[in-house]
Design an enzyme around this catalytic site. Sequence first.
Site, short mmCIF file in Angstrom:
data_model
loop_
_atom_site.label_atom_id
_atom_site.label_comp_id
_atom_site.label_asym_id
_atom_site.label_seq_id
_atom_site.Cartn_x
_atom_site.Cartn_y
_atom_site.Cartn_z
N GLN B 125 0.85 -1.19 0.00
CA GLN B 125 0.00 0.00 0.00
C GLN B 125 0.89 1.24 0.00
OE1 GLN B 125 -2.11 0.71 3.62
NE2 GLN B 125 -3.88 1.62 2.62
N SER B 128 0.59 6.79 2.61
CA SER B 128 1.19 7.85 3.42
C SER B 128 2.37 8.50 2.71
CB SER B 128 1.71 7.26 4.74
OG SER B 128 0.64 6.80 5.52
N SER B 160 3.83 -0.69 3.90
CA SER B 160 4.01 -2.04 4.47
C SER B 160 4.30 -3.06 3.38
CB SER B 160 2.74 -2.46 5.23
OG SER B 160 2.57 -1.64 6.35
N GLU B 244 -10.21 -1.82 5.96
CA GLU B 244 -8.96 -1.84 6.69
C GLU B 244 -9.19 -1.73 8.19
OE1 GLU B 244 -6.28 1.29 5.57
OE2 GLU B 244 -4.55 0.19 6.32
N ASN B 370 -5.28 5.71 16.20
CA ASN B 370 -6.45 5.62 17.07
C ASN B 370 -6.96 6.99 17.49
OD1 ASN B 370 -6.14 2.92 16.69
ND2 ASN B 370 -6.12 2.37 18.86
N GLU B 371 -6.08 7.99 17.46
CA GLU B 371 -6.54 9.36 17.76
C GLU B 371 -7.51 9.83 16.67
OE1 GLU B 371 -3.39 8.32 18.13
OE2 GLU B 371 -3.39 8.43 20.32
#
Lengths: 329, 389
Positions: B125, B128, B160, B244, B370-371
């Site tokens: 992927q 980012s 990744s 995802e 998670n934020e």
Amino acid sequence: MMRFLLDAEQREFARALDGMLGSAGTPRVVRSWASGDPGPGRAVWARLAEAGVFALAVPEEHEGLGPLPVELTVAFGELGRHVVPGPLAETAAAGALLGRLGGDVARAWLPQLASGKAVASLCVLSPGGSPYALDADAADAVFVVEGDTVRLAESHGPVQPSADPARRLARPLGGVVLEEGPQVAAAAAHAADVAALVTAAQALGLGRTLLERTVEYVRRRTQFGVAVGSFQAVKHRLADTLVALEFAQPLVYAAALALTADDPAAGREVAAAKVAAGEAAHGAARTALQLHGALGYTGELDLSLWIRKARPLRDAWGTPAACRARVLA
Amino acid sequence: MDLDFTPAEDVFRAEVRNWLASHVPAVPLPSLETAEGFAAHREWERTLFADRWSVVSWPEAFGGRGSSPLEWLIFEEEYYRAGAPGRVSQNGINLLAPTLFEHGTDEQRARVLPPMASGEVVWAQAWSEPEAGSDLASLRSTAVRTAEGWRISGQKTWSSRAAFADRAFGLFRSDPEADRPHRGLTYLMFPLDADGVTVRPIGRLDGKPAFAELFLDDVFVPDEDVIGEPGQGWRVAMSTTGNERGLTLRSPGRFTAAADRLTALWRSAADPCDTALRDRVADAVIGARAYQLFTYAHTSRIAAGGSIGAESSLNKVYWSELDVALHETALDLLGPYGELSDEAAEAPAHGRWAEGHTFSLAGPIYAGTNEIQRDIIAERLLGLPKGRR
């Protein structure tokens, strides 16, 4: 095909109870109950009975509709949402106990429990368990299980106030033994599972209201010129509260299904549900208290009735530690 | 309401279990994040594919079995219960394939999916960028239209599997004039060995090259490798974030199996008087069961015609924190052996706990931190006002 969802009838049942309790003005009812006047609470009780809530724990042959654990959890979710006072879990559990025992005592009491004419409390004396019967002073019958015996208490000791003003605790005293034998202990274990299950459902309902009301509050409350609900520290705490409640809910339904099927793993499923729901509701109460600021720390705020109930429900019918041990038993 | 499997589903489960019992390697493969381990895991994908177990939920035409979502969950439960290897192709299978099923062309599906299913082509992927992480829409890599197709340039990072993978998929800015950052993006696939691509592996926390930086210098991409409409990349990409964060990337079977292993470890190794550890083991068991049941409820909702939107953020927060807590507990149960790296000859369980712990630490970061997930939960599910990030 697996359908792990409430059906339309169950959802409608919840909606009907929600509507009925929403217009019943339960905070006022709770304050009366707390002051020792169970009158308004008994009036709500009668309407709940009319809706069939107490019949759900009573077998059909004793004028009940049950046992229907899934529907019981649906109903208790709404009882929690609206912070209804009284020995609710205890009456449901007494229904389960007597339903298993059958005989004269079942014939004498179950139709009355199902119809709401009688309110019962239940105390299962065991090491580490509670020595108190909830709302013994307002109950028509207090059943006490000790080892292999079950008795109908004759009276009760002085009321010991709880952290939750709506929970009035008293030691049951005296009474005659109604039945004795290993079947009593087995029925009592089942009754305690029912009590733990519905307490978990009640706690989740409590937690949902705590979250909803707190979200409403932080959307309205402004500081520094903006709603405090726009701050990440506030948002993230509320997000975590929702996560905990959402993931506890399916455990409660699964435990209800396990009890319905008399699954040998039911005790573990109930214990898992009780831990998750109790902790989620307790967390929701802490969040509600914190995010309401000083206002949350007042007894005048109606939401304090929900805040103060969360911890006792987390511990009633199985503390988190006891339930965690049971999950691995 | 029920949690019952049909007789056909029970048969399916037995078939999966039998196949795994006779095929799962007795000794775990070398780490997926090494060249040797990557090759071994690719070989394992071929073994799975040969008997149609690599992509059970895909249509048969592409190498699958057309299994229902519930059968897929059963497969996953059995897969991890058997201790089978990690899936080197998971980024392609779980992130790119759903996008192609939804937005791709028949030609793209026929060309891309079968070699993905067999492990012949492993996908990375490329989303980012150094300046576009949580704020993904601010990405700056470009795709420029040419007479023959597209030319892509820029830098991607935290990609990744890219250290050893064959191809990548990602978002590129094709219209720098668009009025909003998430408009004017295009979703593209490209080979990692093409002219102009430089792959620099990045060592993760334990040094293994689990991801990579990609430097792209005028790399040619033909039109046939654009997914969806040019300029619509954000919408195309977002259709897979639910996958995802939601159930497909980290299926409940992983966690129920890990919780079972944790319980076995606790029974064999723990001091029965240590109730603090016992409580944490119990919480892992409860958490895994809760995630499994939550997913069954999701599956039921989808079967009843519902869909998953922002709810997938609940999943992401839940499984990623469960994974960390579960592995932290395992390391505590291992006492003095808990610090041994997965490469240590004496690492307990062939280093499985150590590897799992390292892997779990990335969970709260990737697929949207998670934020960010908590912001999504607060704003889209609870209706709280947007604020400064």
